[in-house]
Design an enzyme around this catalytic site. Sequence first.
Site, PDB file in Angstrom:
ATOM      1  N   SER A 146     -52.331 -49.587 -22.139  1.00 14.01           N
ATOM      2  CA  SER A 146     -53.739 -49.230 -21.986  1.00 14.01           C
ATOM      3  C   SER A 146     -54.621 -50.447 -22.229  1.00 14.01           C
ATOM      4  CB  SER A 146     -54.076 -48.151 -23.019  1.00 14.01           C
ATOM      5  OG  SER A 146     -55.468 -47.961 -23.107  1.00 14.01           O
ATOM      6  N   TYR A 165     -53.856 -44.867 -31.891  1.00 20.86           N
ATOM      7  CA  TYR A 165     -53.390 -44.766 -30.495  1.00 20.86           C
ATOM      8  C   TYR A 165     -53.194 -46.157 -29.891  1.00 20.86           C
ATOM      9  CZ  TYR A 165     -53.527 -44.300 -25.448  1.00 20.86           C
ATOM     10  OH  TYR A 165     -53.242 -44.425 -24.114  1.00 20.86           O
ATOM     11  N   LYS A 172     -49.656 -48.460 -28.566  1.00 17.45           N
ATOM     12  CA  LYS A 172     -49.439 -49.131 -27.278  1.00 17.45           C
ATOM     13  C   LYS A 172     -49.056 -50.596 -27.510  1.00 17.45           C
ATOM     14  CE  LYS A 172     -50.085 -45.619 -24.736  1.00 17.45           C
ATOM     15  NZ  LYS A 172     -48.953 -45.034 -24.017  1.00 17.45           N
TER      16      LYS A 172
HETATM   17  P1  NAD Z   1     -50.799 -36.612 -20.098  1.00 18.25           P
HETATM   18  O1  NAD Z   1     -50.924 -36.043 -21.457  1.00 18.25           O
HETATM   19  O2  NAD Z   1     -51.380 -35.853 -18.959  1.00 18.25           O
HETATM   20  O3  NAD Z   1     -49.256 -36.899 -19.755  1.00 18.25           O
HETATM   21  C1  NAD Z   1     -48.309 -37.202 -20.742  1.00 18.25           C
HETATM   22  C2  NAD Z   1     -47.106 -36.306 -20.494  1.00 18.25           C
HETATM   23  O4  NAD Z   1     -46.103 -36.622 -21.453  1.00 18.25           O
HETATM   24  C3  NAD Z   1     -47.426 -34.829 -20.646  1.00 18.25           C
HETATM   25  O5  NAD Z   1     -46.860 -34.114 -19.557  1.00 18.25           O
HETATM   26  C4  NAD Z   1     -46.731 -34.438 -21.965  1.00 18.25           C
HETATM   27  O6  NAD Z   1     -46.292 -33.094 -21.945  1.00 18.25           O
HETATM   28  C5  NAD Z   1     -45.592 -35.428 -22.006  1.00 18.25           C
HETATM   29  N1  NAD Z   1     -45.092 -35.785 -23.338  1.00 18.25           N
HETATM   30  C6  NAD Z   1     -45.796 -36.250 -24.409  1.00 18.25           C
HETATM   31  N2  NAD Z   1     -44.965 -36.512 -25.427  1.00 18.25           N
HETATM   32  C7  NAD Z   1     -43.701 -36.230 -24.989  1.00 18.25           C
HETATM   33  C8  NAD Z   1     -42.419 -36.313 -25.560  1.00 18.25           C
HETATM   34  N3  NAD Z   1     -42.230 -36.727 -26.820  1.00 18.25           N
HETATM   35  N4  NAD Z   1     -41.359 -35.938 -24.815  1.00 18.25           N
HETATM   36  C9  NAD Z   1     -41.513 -35.509 -23.543  1.00 18.25           C
HETATM   37  N5  NAD Z   1     -42.700 -35.409 -22.950  1.00 18.25           N
HETATM   38  C10 NAD Z   1     -43.781 -35.771 -23.662  1.00 18.25           C
HETATM   39  O7  NAD Z   1     -51.392 -38.088 -20.144  1.00 18.25           O
HETATM   40  P2  NAD Z   1     -51.710 -39.100 -18.969  1.00 18.25           P
HETATM   41  O8  NAD Z   1     -53.175 -39.249 -18.866  1.00 18.25           O
HETATM   42  O9  NAD Z   1     -50.926 -38.742 -17.768  1.00 18.25           O
HETATM   43  O10 NAD Z   1     -51.156 -40.437 -19.596  1.00 18.25           O
HETATM   44  C11 NAD Z   1     -49.842 -40.896 -19.333  1.00 18.25           C
HETATM   45  C12 NAD Z   1     -49.590 -42.152 -20.157  1.00 18.25           C
HETATM   46  O11 NAD Z   1     -50.552 -43.137 -19.789  1.00 18.25           O
HETATM   47  C13 NAD Z   1     -49.730 -41.966 -21.662  1.00 18.25           C
HETATM   48  O12 NAD Z   1     -48.734 -42.725 -22.298  1.00 18.25           O
HETATM   49  C14 NAD Z   1     -51.100 -42.519 -21.965  1.00 18.25           C
HETATM   50  O13 NAD Z   1     -51.181 -43.007 -23.270  1.00 18.25           O
HETATM   51  C15 NAD Z   1     -51.195 -43.634 -20.951  1.00 18.25           C
HETATM   52  N6  NAD Z   1     -52.588 -43.959 -20.607  1.00 18.25           N
HETATM   53  C16 NAD Z   1     -53.425 -42.976 -20.178  1.00 18.25           C
HETATM   54  C17 NAD Z   1     -54.757 -43.288 -19.878  1.00 18.25           C
HETATM   55  C18 NAD Z   1     -55.716 -42.210 -19.470  1.00 18.25           C
HETATM   56  O14 NAD Z   1     -56.927 -42.442 -19.559  1.00 18.25           O
HETATM   57  N7  NAD Z   1     -55.271 -41.054 -18.985  1.00 18.25           N
HETATM   58  C19 NAD Z   1     -55.208 -44.608 -19.989  1.00 18.25           C
HETATM   59  C20 NAD Z   1     -54.309 -45.597 -20.415  1.00 18.25           C
HETATM   60  C21 NAD Z   1     -52.988 -45.259 -20.722  1.00 18.25           C
HETATM   61  C1  WQD Z   2     -65.985 -43.628 -20.726  1.00 18.46           C
HETATM   62  C2  WQD Z   2     -67.468 -43.911 -20.960  1.00 18.46           C
HETATM   63  C3  WQD Z   2     -68.238 -43.238 -23.138  1.00 18.46           C
HETATM   64  C4  WQD Z   2     -67.636 -38.931 -22.540  1.00 18.46           C
HETATM   65  C5  WQD Z   2     -60.538 -43.790 -23.298  1.00 18.46           C
HETATM   66  C6  WQD Z   2     -59.554 -44.403 -24.249  1.00 18.46           C
HETATM   67  C7  WQD Z   2     -58.711 -45.424 -23.546  1.00 18.46           C
HETATM   68  C8  WQD Z   2     -58.071 -44.836 -22.295  1.00 18.46           C
HETATM   69  C9  WQD Z   2     -59.076 -44.165 -21.415  1.00 18.46           C
HETATM   70  C10 WQD Z   2     -55.922 -43.992 -22.878  1.00 18.46           C
HETATM   71  C11 WQD Z   2     -67.775 -44.472 -22.351  1.00 18.46           C
HETATM   72  C12 WQD Z   2     -68.908 -42.426 -22.062  1.00 18.46           C
HETATM   73  C13 WQD Z   2     -67.683 -40.311 -22.375  1.00 18.46           C
HETATM   74  C14 WQD Z   2     -68.853 -38.206 -22.619  1.00 18.46           C
HETATM   75  C15 WQD Z   2     -70.051 -40.267 -22.345  1.00 18.46           C
HETATM   76  N1  WQD Z   2     -57.119 -43.817 -22.615  1.00 18.46           N
HETATM   77  N2  WQD Z   2     -68.868 -40.958 -22.275  1.00 18.46           N
HETATM   78  N3  WQD Z   2     -70.024 -38.905 -22.505  1.00 18.46           N
HETATM   79  O1  WQD Z   2     -63.512 -44.358 -24.058  1.00 18.46           O
HETATM   80  O2  WQD Z   2     -63.434 -45.861 -22.028  1.00 18.46           O
HETATM   81  O3  WQD Z   2     -61.379 -44.831 -22.830  1.00 18.46           O
HETATM   82  O4  WQD Z   2     -59.837 -43.225 -22.176  1.00 18.46           O
HETATM   83  O5  WQD Z   2     -55.354 -45.021 -22.990  1.00 18.46           O
HETATM   84  O6  WQD Z   2     -57.761 -45.845 -24.443  1.00 18.46           O
HETATM   85  O7  WQD Z   2     -60.266 -45.009 -25.317  1.00 18.46           O
HETATM   86  O8  WQD Z   2     -63.047 -43.413 -21.757  1.00 18.46           O
HETATM   87  O9  WQD Z   2     -63.815 -41.473 -20.464  1.00 18.46           O
HETATM   88  O10 WQD Z   2     -63.860 -41.357 -22.983  1.00 18.46           O
HETATM   89  O11 WQD Z   2     -65.487 -42.838 -21.803  1.00 18.46           O
HETATM   90  O12 WQD Z   2     -71.139 -40.838 -22.255  1.00 18.46           O
HETATM   91  O13 WQD Z   2     -68.885 -36.978 -22.784  1.00 18.46           O
HETATM   92  O14 WQD Z   2     -68.173 -42.663 -20.876  1.00 18.46           O
HETATM   93  O15 WQD Z   2     -69.117 -43.531 -24.174  1.00 18.46           O
HETATM   94  O16 WQD Z   2     -68.845 -45.372 -22.197  1.00 18.46           O
HETATM   95  P1  WQD Z   2     -62.943 -44.669 -22.767  1.00 18.46           P
HETATM   96  P2  WQD Z   2     -64.019 -42.168 -21.759  1.00 18.46           P
END
Ligand code: NAD
Ligand code: WQD
Length: 331
Positions: A124, A148, A152
């Site tokens: 991330s 979190y 990562k």
């Molecule tokens: P998500 O929660 O939709 O998907 C994660 C999946 O993993 C889910 O289906 C959950 O059931 C499964 N899971 C969690 N722990 C598990 C375990 N121990 N064993 C088996 N299954 C398990 O999340 P996402 O948004 O699809 O994110 C996927 C990955 O990408 C995550 O690692 C997240 O940290 C990373 N990521 C997400 C974002 C984002 O904004 N969505 C941003 C950066 C990184």
């Molecule tokens: C985006 C912008 C908020 C909600 C997070 C995690 C990051 C990654 C992605 C997993 C910011 C603003 C948000 C609301 C708002 N996840 N906001 N009103 O914080 O950039 O990233 O998700 O890895 O690790 O930190 O994403 O979508 O929460 O926010 O004004 O109700 O929207 O302040 O500027 P963020 P976000």
Amino acid sequence: MNILVAGGAGYIGSHTCVALLEAGHTVIVADNLCNSRTKALERVKQITNNEITFYQIDVTDEVAVNTVFGNHSIDGVIHFAGFKAVGESVSQPLAYYYNNVVSTMVLSKACQKYKVNRFIFSSSATVYGENTVPFVETMKLLPTSNPYGETKAMSERILTDIAKVNSDWLVALLRYFNPVGAHESGLIGEAPTGIPNNLMPYITQVAKGKLAKLRIFGSDYPTVDGTGVRDYIHVMDLAEGHVAALDKLTKGVHIYNLGTGHGISVLQLVRAFKEANGLDLPYELTDRRPGDISECYADVTKAERELGWTAKRDLVDMCRDAWRFEKNYEG
Ligand code: NAD
Ligand code: WQD
């Protein structure tokens, strides 16, 4: 290739399954469904007209993971399985460290045992902490304000150290920026449980009337209009980035930012959503959210150069596709 997709029923995982199947790969999903449902996988099959082998297992369970590796000739692993709510990671650090770090260790241990040398990890942009934008892969990682982000950074470190003693490993650490949107069919998308933490699902739920109005966290940031700036990337572009990484990976550990390279403010996103969908969106400006940074966007030149990958979909696509999914979603 036969790809094990850990967390493949989730938001990014399910879209990546579509991209993998469409590129001709075979997909085996391991997911404990703690934040997803099998319906997403049914929809992936419907979209691609392909089969998926599914194991409902916890990937921190070494015995269960070894069974999957024993049953299939796996060529590569994509590890999406983890918890991702930043705020929750502050109140439940142990659960986050355990799930996110142990899953990486168990999956990589199985790879070592079964001689699987391709590993793609979902990292991330959070690992950059308060570096200066645009974030470049070579930057020194700064501590994040939450467990979190630390999970990562730790997983990246663990995989880097393992690859040093496994010279035939091909590892991609993919640092995602802000994934939004949905598959253009509207069949799969982001369906958070409870009140969304992230901006786009909050917006779509306000548009649907499930939530009264958007609260914009902070209007005094040193940005174009005072609201926070992020690099929003269409989830299908992100999914295709994984396919590119699988195709192009060479030996060693490679870090890639997956973003668009463009910073968009909250107000710009709200405006784009209204225009793309012809909808009104009530909002109010409120205080900053603790822990938020002002700006976060990627330098994407490395992924373009080495993977031949670039995000193709624009902000209108992201807003239109996110809304199409939400509109049809029945919970
Ligand atoms: P998500 O929660 O939709 O998907 C994660 C999946 O993993 C889910 O289906 C959950 O059931 C499964 N899971 C969690 N722990 C598990 C375990 N121990 N064993 C088996 N299954 C398990 O999340 P996402 O948004 O699809 O994110 C996927 C990955 O990408 C995550 O690692 C997240 O940290 C990373 N990521 C997400 C974002 C984002 O904004 N969505 C941003 C950066 C990184
Ligand atoms: C985006 C912008 C908020 C909600 C997070 C995690 C990051 C990654 C992605 C997993 C910011 C603003 C948000 C609301 C708002 N996840 N906001 N009103 O914080 O950039 O990233 O998700 O890895 O690790 O930190 O994403 O979508 O929460 O926010 O004004 O109700 O929207 O302040 O500027 P963020 P976000």
